[in-house]
Design an enzyme around this catalytic site. Structure first.
Site, short mmCIF file in Angstrom:
data_model
loop_
_atom_site.label_atom_id
_atom_site.label_comp_id
_atom_site.label_asym_id
_atom_site.label_seq_id
_atom_site.Cartn_x
_atom_site.Cartn_y
_atom_site.Cartn_z
N LYS A 58 0.82 -1.22 0.00
CA LYS A 58 0.00 0.00 0.00
C LYS A 58 0.85 1.27 0.00
O LYS A 58 0.49 2.26 -0.61
CB LYS A 58 -0.90 0.03 1.24
CG LYS A 58 -2.03 -0.95 1.18
CD LYS A 58 -2.90 -0.86 2.41
CE LYS A 58 -2.25 -1.42 3.65
NZ LYS A 58 -2.33 -2.83 3.82
N GLN B 77 -3.27 -2.76 7.53
CA GLN B 77 -3.63 -4.20 7.47
C GLN B 77 -4.41 -4.51 6.19
O GLN B 77 -4.10 -3.94 5.16
CB GLN B 77 -4.41 -4.64 8.73
CG GLN B 77 -3.59 -4.58 10.02
CD GLN B 77 -3.52 -3.20 10.61
OE1 GLN B 77 -4.51 -2.53 10.75
NE2 GLN B 77 -2.33 -2.76 10.96
N GLY C 238 2.77 -1.48 8.67
CA GLY C 238 4.14 -1.25 8.22
C GLY C 238 4.15 -0.96 6.74
O GLY C 238 3.73 -1.78 5.94
P1 IMP Z 1 -2.66 -6.97 16.04
O1 IMP Z 1 -3.13 -6.04 14.98
O2 IMP Z 1 -1.29 -6.65 16.57
O3 IMP Z 1 -3.67 -7.13 17.16
O4 IMP Z 1 -2.51 -8.44 15.39
C1 IMP Z 1 -3.65 -9.16 14.95
C2 IMP Z 1 -3.35 -9.91 13.65
O5 IMP Z 1 -3.19 -8.97 12.60
C3 IMP Z 1 -2.05 -10.73 13.67
O6 IMP Z 1 -2.24 -11.88 12.88
C4 IMP Z 1 -1.05 -9.81 13.01
O7 IMP Z 1 0.03 -10.50 12.43
C5 IMP Z 1 -1.93 -9.18 11.96
N1 IMP Z 1 -1.45 -7.87 11.52
C6 IMP Z 1 -1.50 -6.71 12.21
N2 IMP Z 1 -0.99 -5.72 11.48
C7 IMP Z 1 -0.61 -6.24 10.30
C8 IMP Z 1 -0.07 -5.67 9.10
O8 IMP Z 1 0.20 -4.47 8.94
N3 IMP Z 1 0.16 -6.56 8.09
C9 IMP Z 1 -0.14 -7.87 8.19
N4 IMP Z 1 -0.65 -8.42 9.27
C10 IMP Z 1 -0.91 -7.62 10.32
#
Ligand code: IMP
Length: 427
Positions: free
Chosen positions: A16, A223, A40
């Site tokens: 993105k 995400q 990220g």
């Molecule tokens: P959280 O957002 O830290 O609560 O993580 C929840 C889920 O979302 C986990 O499986 C993370 O690996 C995934 N996740 C969170 N942020 C990202 C992102 O920017 N890219 C890919 N996966 C993400």
């Protein structure tokens, strides 16, 4: 007019940052509407590579105002260090606006994220450990701390007290950890107040006024669709709404203002963390996608799980987001395969299923049904137009477009800012 949404069509990490940055020059505002420093983005500008976690990628475009909307959760220490890191590299960050209604990731939210994951053991979500889920949980439980609370010490103290009341019981009695002191948290948070003050503003008003003046506003999702708390592979999701509707609730801009919703779609599939992933590869093809695609998390440094393109998911993303376009990324990574499998449907308990099953059990049982598409071996990174692509690469893109339900309007053929083929303009 015109507000655009750019969001991940799969499980995040679709590239993105590059897409946002490509539009950055013609965009007046870039708005993050959900998530926090769990995101990220890697943005390549000239020979410089920037890894952004919390800041909207518009921060790198001089004419653009970056906005952190009310739907975002903000870790002030991360935000300030990201800002000073950019300042050291000569990037002007003074235009940044932060909603006073955005919630703050407190140190105890980070602690709770980590201890909860440990407690879950093999049932863990694989979170990024940045306190995202617990901060949104506090928001919904109405014990959250908002950016504006930093400017009223008495309110802040009362709110931290309320938030720690139950948490300290949980930390000491259930998780065997030390209780967290209210004063210590309040003092740390107050220490951020003056540093953040120049950025805090009524972003709802600013954005709506900007739209009335015909400015271009770009909403940048963190995400991806399948990580959405409502529409993703629950419970293996993040705690916010990356899907298009989140752009409205997370910014205070109404749906009638949004003219375009662009889904970023990787030419194959990746996922970080736990949860179902029908096209996941455990062989040398998966290893090769990871290596060639550089599939390692910008935020967590974790290796991403890799698999072939899944058209069922792409169709689902078109539906739940009302996508008007796709931006297909990382097509160059697929160069060199003789044949490229594409998942066109699932087989679930012996039956062919064309659409994403709404039942979690069914999705966990889904096996990919593959169609083989012929590959190409030519270097495509210099391609400037669709017709520059080898015939088989063109056919691959056209097949994906047909299966996915929205036009592919841009194609990423390399990591650099200019390594993109624009087919239809987004503006
Ligand atoms: P959280 O957002 O830290 O609560 O993580 C929840 C889920 O979302 C986990 O499986 C993370 O690996 C995934 N996740 C969170 N942020 C990202 C992102 O920017 N890219 C890919 N996966 C993400």
């Amino acid at each position: 007019m015109p507000a655009l949404v750019l969001l991940g069509a799969q499980w995040g990490d679709e590239g993105k940052g590059k897409a946002t940055d490509l539009l950055g020059g013609s965009v007046d505002y870039v708005v993050r509407y959900q998530g926090g420093n769990n995101a990220g983005h890697t943005v390549v500008v000239g020979d410089q590579k920037y890894a952004l976690h919390l800041l909207p990628s518009g921060i790198l475009s001089p004419g653009c105002t970056p906005v952190i909307g009310n739907g975002v959760v903000v870790d002030p220490s991360v935000l300030l260090s990201e800002l000073s890191g950019l300042n050291e590299r000569g990037v002007d960050t003074s235009k940044l606006l932060i909603s006073g209604n955005a919630h703050i990731i407190t140190p105890y939210n980070v602690t709770v994220d980590k201890v909860t994951e440990r407690f879950l053991g093999k049932r863990k979500i694989g979170t990024t450990g940045r306190g995202i889920g617990p901060t949104y949980a506090d928001k919904i439980n109405r014990v959250g701390i908002r950016v504006q609370d930093l400017y009223d010490e008495s309110i802040l103290t009362q709110k931290v007290e309320a938030a720690l009341d139950v948490k300290n019981q949980m930390l000491t009695k259930l998780f065997n950890r030390r209780a967290i002191g209210v004063e210590q948290v309040v003092e740390e948070l107050l220490g951020y107040a003056d540093k953040l003050a120049p950025y805090v503003s009524d972003t709802v008003l600013v954005l709506n006024q900007a739209l009335e003046q015909d400015k271009v506003v770009l909403f940048e999702g963190g995400q991806g669709t399948l990580l959405d708390i409502d529409h993703g592979t629950y419970p293996f999701v993040t705690s916010s709404n990356p899907t298009a509707g989140g752009a409205c609730t997370g910014s205070g801009v109404g749906p009638t203002k949004i003219s375009r919703v662009i889904g970023i779609l990787k030419a194959y599939t990746t996922r970080v963390g736990a949860g179902p992933f029908p096209t996941e590869l455990f062989d040398e093809d998966g290893e090769a996608l990871r290596r060639i695609g550089g599939e390692r998390g910008v935020t967590t440094g974790r290796d991403r799980r890799c698999g072939w393109f899944d058209a069922v998911i792409a169709r689902y993303a078109t539906r739940v987001n009302g996508l008007t376009d796709f931006f297909l990324t990382k097509l160059d990574v697929l160069t060199g395969w003789e044949q490229i499998p594409v998942c066109v449907a699932y087989e679930i308990d012996g039956k062919r299923v064309e659409e994403l099953p709404y039942s979690q059990t069914d999705f966990h049982h889904a096996k990919p049904v593959y169609e083989m598409l012929p590959g190409w071996s030519e270097d495509i990174s210099k391609a400037k137009s669709f017709s520059d692509l080898p015939k088989n690469a063109q056919a691959y893109v056209k097949a994906l477009e047909e299966m996915s339900g929205a036009p592919i309007s841009a194609i990423g053929v390399g990591p650099g800012r200019t390594e993109t083929i624009e087919i239809n303009s987004f503006l």
